[in-house]
Design an enzyme around this catalytic site. Structure first.
Site, PDB file in Angstrom:
ATOM      1  N   LYS A  27       6.481  23.688  -9.146  1.00 33.65           N
ATOM      2  CA  LYS A  27       6.925  25.087  -9.064  1.00 33.65           C
ATOM      3  C   LYS A  27       6.997  25.707 -10.467  1.00 33.65           C
ATOM      4  CE  LYS A  27      10.600  23.846  -6.716  1.00 33.65           C
ATOM      5  NZ  LYS A  27      10.275  22.414  -6.548  1.00 33.65           N
ATOM      6  N   THR A  28       7.655  24.992 -11.401  1.00 31.71           N
ATOM      7  CA  THR A  28       7.771  25.509 -12.771  1.00 31.71           C
ATOM      8  C   THR A  28       6.396  25.558 -13.434  1.00 31.71           C
ATOM      9  OG1 THR A  28       9.934  24.447 -12.849  1.00 31.71           O
ATOM     10  CG2 THR A  28       9.033  25.218 -14.943  1.00 31.71           C
TER      11      THR A  28
ATOM     12  N   THR B   9      14.279  24.746  -3.912  1.00 36.31           N
ATOM     13  CA  THR B   9      14.095  23.512  -3.142  1.00 36.31           C
ATOM     14  C   THR B   9      14.691  23.697  -1.746  1.00 36.31           C
ATOM     15  OG1 THR B   9      16.148  22.780  -4.193  1.00 36.31           O
ATOM     16  CG2 THR B   9      14.103  21.899  -5.092  1.00 36.31           C
TER      17      THR B   9
ATOM     18  N   ARG C  36       6.107  14.535 -10.928  1.00 35.81           N
ATOM     19  CA  ARG C  36       7.131  14.235 -11.940  1.00 35.81           C
ATOM     20  C   ARG C  36       7.483  12.749 -11.921  1.00 35.81           C
ATOM     21  NH1 ARG C  36      11.817  17.643 -11.195  1.00 35.81           N
ATOM     22  NH2 ARG C  36      10.766  19.163 -12.501  1.00 35.81           N
TER      23      ARG C  36
ATOM     24  N   ASP D  75      14.491  29.911 -11.625  1.00 35.39           N
ATOM     25  CA  ASP D  75      14.490  28.603 -10.979  1.00 35.39           C
ATOM     26  C   ASP D  75      15.747  28.497 -10.108  1.00 35.39           C
ATOM     27  OD1 ASP D  75      13.563  26.110 -10.389  1.00 35.39           O
ATOM     28  OD2 ASP D  75      14.137  25.187 -12.288  1.00 35.39           O
TER      29      ASP D  75
HETATM   30  P1  ADP Z   1       9.230  21.618 -10.107  1.00 38.25           P
HETATM   31  O1  ADP Z   1       9.436  22.891 -10.898  1.00 38.25           O
HETATM   32  O2  ADP Z   1       8.635  21.841  -8.758  1.00 38.25           O
HETATM   33  O3  ADP Z   1      10.478  20.774 -10.033  1.00 38.25           O
HETATM   34  P2  ADP Z   1       7.449  20.946 -12.264  1.00 38.25           P
HETATM   35  O4  ADP Z   1       6.525  22.105 -12.233  1.00 38.25           O
HETATM   36  O5  ADP Z   1       8.483  20.922 -13.372  1.00 38.25           O
HETATM   37  O6  ADP Z   1       8.153  20.717 -10.869  1.00 38.25           O
HETATM   38  O7  ADP Z   1       6.542  19.620 -12.351  1.00 38.25           O
HETATM   39  C1  ADP Z   1       7.002  18.409 -12.937  1.00 38.25           C
HETATM   40  C2  ADP Z   1       5.903  17.790 -13.777  1.00 38.25           C
HETATM   41  O8  ADP Z   1       4.878  17.338 -12.898  1.00 38.25           O
HETATM   42  C3  ADP Z   1       5.223  18.778 -14.735  1.00 38.25           C
HETATM   43  O9  ADP Z   1       5.760  18.664 -16.030  1.00 38.25           O
HETATM   44  C4  ADP Z   1       3.782  18.357 -14.732  1.00 38.25           C
HETATM   45  O10 ADP Z   1       3.523  17.481 -15.796  1.00 38.25           O
HETATM   46  C5  ADP Z   1       3.599  17.620 -13.421  1.00 38.25           C
HETATM   47  N1  ADP Z   1       2.856  18.412 -12.426  1.00 38.25           N
HETATM   48  C6  ADP Z   1       3.372  19.183 -11.450  1.00 38.25           C
HETATM   49  N2  ADP Z   1       2.399  19.729 -10.684  1.00 38.25           N
HETATM   50  C7  ADP Z   1       1.232  19.303 -11.194  1.00 38.25           C
HETATM   51  C8  ADP Z   1      -0.143  19.498 -10.828  1.00 38.25           C
HETATM   52  N3  ADP Z   1      -0.484  20.258  -9.769  1.00 38.25           N
HETATM   53  N4  ADP Z   1      -1.096  18.896 -11.576  1.00 38.25           N
HETATM   54  C9  ADP Z   1      -0.751  18.126 -12.620  1.00 38.25           C
HETATM   55  N5  ADP Z   1       0.527  17.872 -13.019  1.00 38.25           N
HETATM   56  C10 ADP Z   1       1.517  18.440 -12.315  1.00 38.25           C
END
Ligand code: ADP
Length: 340
Positions: A60-61, A154, A213, A105
């Site tokens: 998401k981030t 989430t 992650r 977020d």
């Molecule tokens: P969320 O915001 O959903 O909790 P993040 O966007 O922070 O998750 O993702 C966590 C880590 O996973 C990121 O730092 C990145 O390195 C990796 N990641 C997430 N999605 C992808 C993707 N589609 N392709 C490659 N790496 C990804």
């Protein structure tokens, strides 16, 4: 526990894809976003507000940082729980540049007053600011720069209807396939300058719960292990040793996950058992079990939730190599299934 829940900021920054083309998987979401970005750029307008929902660590981030780069605009990052009152969000809104992005977020944790304050900002790019106090107070109507709000949650179900309806695009992020996670691990091993065997990256991906992650965390730990205990090269044997040391099994379960299942089998004869009873026996907060342990066990079909409590499945016995008690085999009082 040796592994951190999240990679530290430095690793997070190094491994996070910089643009949408670098992102692996989520093809449906990417296709929709590409069209929306293309159309908004052609119209010289901001992108419509976007809501991303899905479990933690799925990107998401990452989307929220890649989209502004694609649009060539700036992004401000905020977090729902930190915005306690409308005054906390005013600086973000007044600092917005034309077509820039405001990322919030955990948007489901915005207090009601802040959420309602956002309504006119999202819809008309306008806010009211109260100046002064008491009888001399007056309201200033401020026009904002047209912007895009990107919300991440989430818990989409906890978002109020009016807020949810103000997002033009709502995208759900699902778990990643083994092939996608393997690709992410291979790319990140390259970024980290780590030599990794193809079987070894597949082995890490199998233990990564469909979550990038988690895959990154596992890769960082395996890399450290390989550097400290061997020549730095990551082989399948190194992955096995490193994972064994931190208690991660071939399904990706950690020690706490296995303790949950063992407690349910040994103390409660496989269930049904209430979450509070399980939590007391394990001496762990029930919220921790519900939020952090159960989702993966449910998804892996190792436990089920019934109206009378939690139960293990045959797969759980098989995985932990425990033979079901004879009493359970003759129990014809089957649990009732419910939506809870
Ligand atoms: P969320 O915001 O959903 O909790 P993040 O966007 O922070 O998750 O993702 C966590 C880590 O996973 C990121 O730092 C990145 O390195 C990796 N990641 C997430 N999605 C992808 C993707 N589609 N392709 C490659 N790496 C990804």
């Amino acid at each position: 526990m040796i592994q951190p829940d999240r990679p530290d900021d430095e690793h997070d920054f190094a491994l996070r894809p910089k643009c949408i083309a670098d992102m692996v998987g989520q093809r449906d979401v990417i296709e929709v976003l590409r069209i929306a970005i293309d159309a908004a750029s052609k119209r010289d307008e901001p992108l419509g507000h976007i809501l991303f929902d899905g479990p933690p660590g799925l990107g998401k981030t990452t989307f929220a940082t890649c989209i502004p780069r694609e649009m060539g605009v700036t992004v401000q990052m905020a977090s729902g729980p930190a915005l306690k009152a409308p005054k906390d969000i005013i600086p973000y809104l007044t600092n917005l540049e034309d077509r820039s992005v405001l990322f919030v977020d955990e948007i489901h944790r915005l207090p009601k007053a802040v959420e309602e304050y956002l309504y006119t900002a999202m819809e008309d790019f306008r806010i009211d600011i109260v100046l002064g106090e008491g009888v001399s107070a007056r309201t200033l109507n401020l026009q904002l720069k047209p912007f895009t709000l990107i919300g991440a949650t989430t818990r989409a179900g906890m978002l109020s209807g009016p807020l949810r309806d103000r997002f033009q695009l709502r995208e759900h992020l699902g778990f990643y396939s083994l092939a996608e996670l393997t690709e992410i691990i291979d790319r990140n091993a390259q970024k980290l300058n780590v030599e990794i065997e193809p079987d070894a990256s597949a082995e890490i991906s199998r233990r990564s719960r469909g979550t990038p992650r988690v895959a990154n965390n596992r890769l960082l730990w395996v890399r450290d292990y390989a550097m400290s205990k061997a020549d730095g090269k990551v082989s399948t044997a190194i992955v096995h040793h490193a994972m064994k040391m931190t208690g991660i099994d071939p399904l990706g379960l950690d020690r706490q996950d296995r303790r949950y299942i063992e407690t349910l089998i040994r103390v409660f004869s496989g269930g049904p058992a209430g979450i509070e009873a399980i939590a007391h026996t394990m001496n762990v907060a029930s919220d921790t079990l519900v939020d952090e342990v159960e989702p993966f066990l449910l998804r892996s079909e190792l436990i089920i939730r019934t109206s009378r409590g939690r139960c293990t499945t045959p797969k759980a016995y098989e995985h932990l190599k425990i033979t079901p008690a004879a009493a359970d085999e003759t129990d014809d009082d089957l649990p009732l299934f419910s939506e809870s």
